[in-house]
Design a protein around this motif. Structure first.
Motif, PDB file in Angstrom:
ATOM      1  N   SER A  78       8.365 -19.183  35.471  1.00  0.00           N
ATOM      2  CA  SER A  78       8.104 -20.618  35.351  1.00  0.00           C
ATOM      3  C   SER A  78       6.645 -20.871  35.684  1.00  0.00           C
ATOM      4  N   LEU A  79       6.030 -21.719  34.913  1.00  0.00           N
ATOM      5  CA  LEU A  79       4.637 -22.077  35.158  1.00  0.00           C
ATOM      6  C   LEU A  79       4.556 -22.949  36.410  1.00  0.00           C
ATOM      7  N   ASN A  80       3.686 -22.586  37.338  1.00  0.00           N
ATOM      8  CA  ASN A  80       3.500 -23.397  38.544  1.00  0.00           C
ATOM      9  C   ASN A  80       2.175 -24.171  38.443  1.00  0.00           C
ATOM     10  N   ALA A  81       1.826 -24.910  39.491  1.00  0.00           N
ATOM     11  CA  ALA A  81       0.628 -25.748  39.459  1.00  0.00           C
ATOM     12  C   ALA A  81      -0.640 -24.922  39.224  1.00  0.00           C
ATOM     13  N   GLN A  82      -0.742 -23.780  39.886  1.00  0.00           N
ATOM     14  CA  GLN A  82      -1.919 -22.933  39.695  1.00  0.00           C
ATOM     15  C   GLN A  82      -1.972 -22.410  38.254  1.00  0.00           C
ATOM     16  N   GLY A  83      -0.827 -22.080  37.698  1.00  0.00           N
ATOM     17  CA  GLY A  83      -0.752 -21.625  36.316  1.00  0.00           C
ATOM     18  C   GLY A  83      -1.141 -22.720  35.329  1.00  0.00           C
ATOM     19  N   ARG A  84      -0.737 -23.960  35.633  1.00  0.00           N
ATOM     20  CA  ARG A  84      -1.120 -25.089  34.769  1.00  0.00           C
ATOM     21  C   ARG A  84      -2.625 -25.294  34.801  1.00  0.00           C
ATOM     22  N   ARG A  85      -3.239 -25.156  35.971  1.00  0.00           N
ATOM     23  CA  ARG A  85      -4.700 -25.282  36.059  1.00  0.00           C
ATOM     24  C   ARG A  85      -5.386 -24.174  35.262  1.00  0.00           C
ATOM     25  N   GLN A  86      -4.863 -22.963  35.377  1.00  0.00           N
ATOM     26  CA  GLN A  86      -5.427 -21.825  34.632  1.00  0.00           C
ATOM     27  C   GLN A  86      -5.266 -22.046  33.129  1.00  0.00           C
ATOM     28  N   ARG A  87      -4.091 -22.536  32.717  1.00  0.00           N
ATOM     29  CA  ARG A  87      -3.846 -22.830  31.306  1.00  0.00           C
ATOM     30  C   ARG A  87      -4.818 -23.883  30.794  1.00  0.00           C
ATOM     31  N   ASP A  88      -5.015 -24.938  31.562  1.00  0.00           N
ATOM     32  CA  ASP A  88      -5.931 -26.006  31.158  1.00  0.00           C
ATOM     33  C   ASP A  88      -7.368 -25.502  31.070  1.00  0.00           C
ATOM     34  N   GLU A  89      -7.751 -24.650  32.008  1.00  0.00           N
ATOM     35  CA  GLU A  89      -9.089 -24.065  31.971  1.00  0.00           C
ATOM     36  C   GLU A  89      -9.245 -23.178  30.736  1.00  0.00           C
ATOM     37  N   PHE A  90      -8.211 -22.411  30.426  1.00  0.00           N
ATOM     38  CA  PHE A  90      -8.231 -21.570  29.224  1.00  0.00           C
ATOM     39  C   PHE A  90      -8.485 -22.416  27.980  1.00  0.00           C
ATOM     40  N   TRP A  91      -7.742 -23.514  27.819  1.00  0.00           N
ATOM     41  CA  TRP A  91      -7.885 -24.331  26.612  1.00  0.00           C
ATOM     42  C   TRP A  91      -9.232 -25.042  26.567  1.00  0.00           C
ATOM     43  N   GLY A  92      -9.762 -25.440  27.707  1.00  0.00           N
ATOM     44  CA  GLY A  92     -11.106 -26.018  27.729  1.00  0.00           C
ATOM     45  C   GLY A  92     -12.144 -25.004  27.284  1.00  0.00           C
ATOM     46  N   THR A  93     -12.025 -23.795  27.798  1.00  0.00           N
ATOM     47  CA  THR A  93     -12.939 -22.719  27.417  1.00  0.00           C
ATOM     48  C   THR A  93     -12.758 -22.368  25.942  1.00  0.00           C
ATOM     49  N   TRP A  94     -11.519 -22.264  25.500  1.00  0.00           N
ATOM     50  CA  TRP A  94     -11.230 -21.934  24.104  1.00  0.00           C
ATOM     51  C   TRP A  94     -11.848 -22.979  23.170  1.00  0.00           C
ATOM     52  N   ASN A  95     -11.662 -24.248  23.486  1.00  0.00           N
ATOM     53  CA  ASN A  95     -12.196 -25.307  22.630  1.00  0.00           C
ATOM     54  C   ASN A  95     -13.717 -25.259  22.552  1.00  0.00           C
ATOM     55  N   ALA A  96     -14.368 -25.061  23.684  1.00  0.00           N
ATOM     56  CA  ALA A  96     -15.831 -24.978  23.704  1.00  0.00           C
ATOM     57  C   ALA A  96     -16.319 -23.774  22.899  1.00  0.00           C
ATOM     58  N   LEU A  97     -15.678 -22.638  23.103  1.00  0.00           N
ATOM     59  CA  LEU A  97     -16.089 -21.428  22.395  1.00  0.00           C
ATOM     60  C   LEU A  97     -15.815 -21.535  20.899  1.00  0.00           C
ATOM     61  N   SER A  98     -14.641 -22.026  20.529  1.00  0.00           N
ATOM     62  CA  SER A  98     -14.306 -22.109  19.106  1.00  0.00           C
ATOM     63  C   SER A  98     -15.209 -23.099  18.378  1.00  0.00           C
ATOM     64  N   GLU A  99     -15.622 -24.173  19.052  1.00  0.00           N
ATOM     65  CA  GLU A  99     -16.576 -25.111  18.443  1.00  0.00           C
ATOM     66  C   GLU A  99     -17.904 -24.423  18.163  1.00  0.00           C
ATOM     67  N   ARG A 100     -18.370 -23.630  19.114  1.00  0.00           N
ATOM     68  CA  ARG A 100     -19.638 -22.908  18.936  1.00  0.00           C
ATOM     69  C   ARG A 100     -19.540 -21.878  17.812  1.00  0.00           C
ATOM     70  N   ILE A 101     -18.422 -21.169  17.776  1.00  0.00           N
ATOM     71  CA  ILE A 101     -18.234 -20.165  16.727  1.00  0.00           C
ATOM     72  C   ILE A 101     -18.167 -20.843  15.362  1.00  0.00           C
ATOM     73  N   GLU A 102     -17.428 -21.927  15.269  1.00  0.00           N
ATOM     74  CA  GLU A 102     -17.317 -22.645  14.002  1.00  0.00           C
ATOM     75  C   GLU A 102     -18.659 -23.203  13.560  1.00  0.00           C
ATOM     76  N   ARG A 103     -19.429 -23.710  14.511  1.00  0.00           N
ATOM     77  CA  ARG A 103     -20.765 -24.232  14.195  1.00  0.00           C
ATOM     78  C   ARG A 103     -21.656 -23.108  13.660  1.00  0.00           C
ATOM     79  N   LEU A 104     -21.612 -21.955  14.306  1.00  0.00           N
ATOM     80  CA  LEU A 104     -22.378 -20.808  13.849  1.00  0.00           C
ATOM     81  C   LEU A 104     -21.950 -20.403  12.435  1.00  0.00           C
ATOM     82  N   HIS A 105     -20.660 -20.347  12.238  1.00  0.00           N
ATOM     83  CA  HIS A 105     -20.126 -19.946  10.936  1.00  0.00           C
ATOM     84  C   HIS A 105     -20.551 -20.914   9.835  1.00  0.00           C
TER      85      HIS A 105
END
Length: 116
Positions: A78-105
């Protein structure tokens, strides 16, 4: 799955699994099955189990042993509070990185590539 896809998946699988656990608690096989249904068809079950050990050690999930009709008790994650924070950080990082990659492309015109 190609080698490049496998390598990229290794770096993102933790965030992906934490996201799967957002909807509901699950055991390893269920997580693997959900991912396969979503297009990760070449995902090896052992890879998910190894990752679940790591996220448990990091304290990102809570684990409950549930009796199984077929053998030893299953570990339900089961996802706990720390896991939810890690998940949210992952998606923030993913969105920032994917925007940069798409812009480059989109900035680089690959149709005029002169390399061999």
């Amino acid at each position: 799955m190609g080698n490049q896809m496998t390598e990229m998946l290794k770096g993102t699988l933790e965030g992906i699994v934490l996201t799967v656990l957002t909807a509901r608690s699950a055991y390893g096989y269920e997580i693997t099955a959900q991912l396969r249904e979503r297009g990760f068809s070449d995902l090896v079950e052992g890879t998910v189990y190894a990752l679940l050990v790591r996220v448990e050690q990091k304290g990102l999930v809570d684990v409950e042993k549930v009796p199984s009709e077929k053998g030893p008790p299953r570990k339900v994650y089961s996802l706990n509070a720390q896991g939810r924070r890690q998940r949210d950080e992952f998606w923030g990082t993913w969105n920032a990185l994917s925007e940069r990659i798409e812009r480059l492309h989109s900035d680089v015109d690959l149709t005029h590539d002169k390399g061999e």
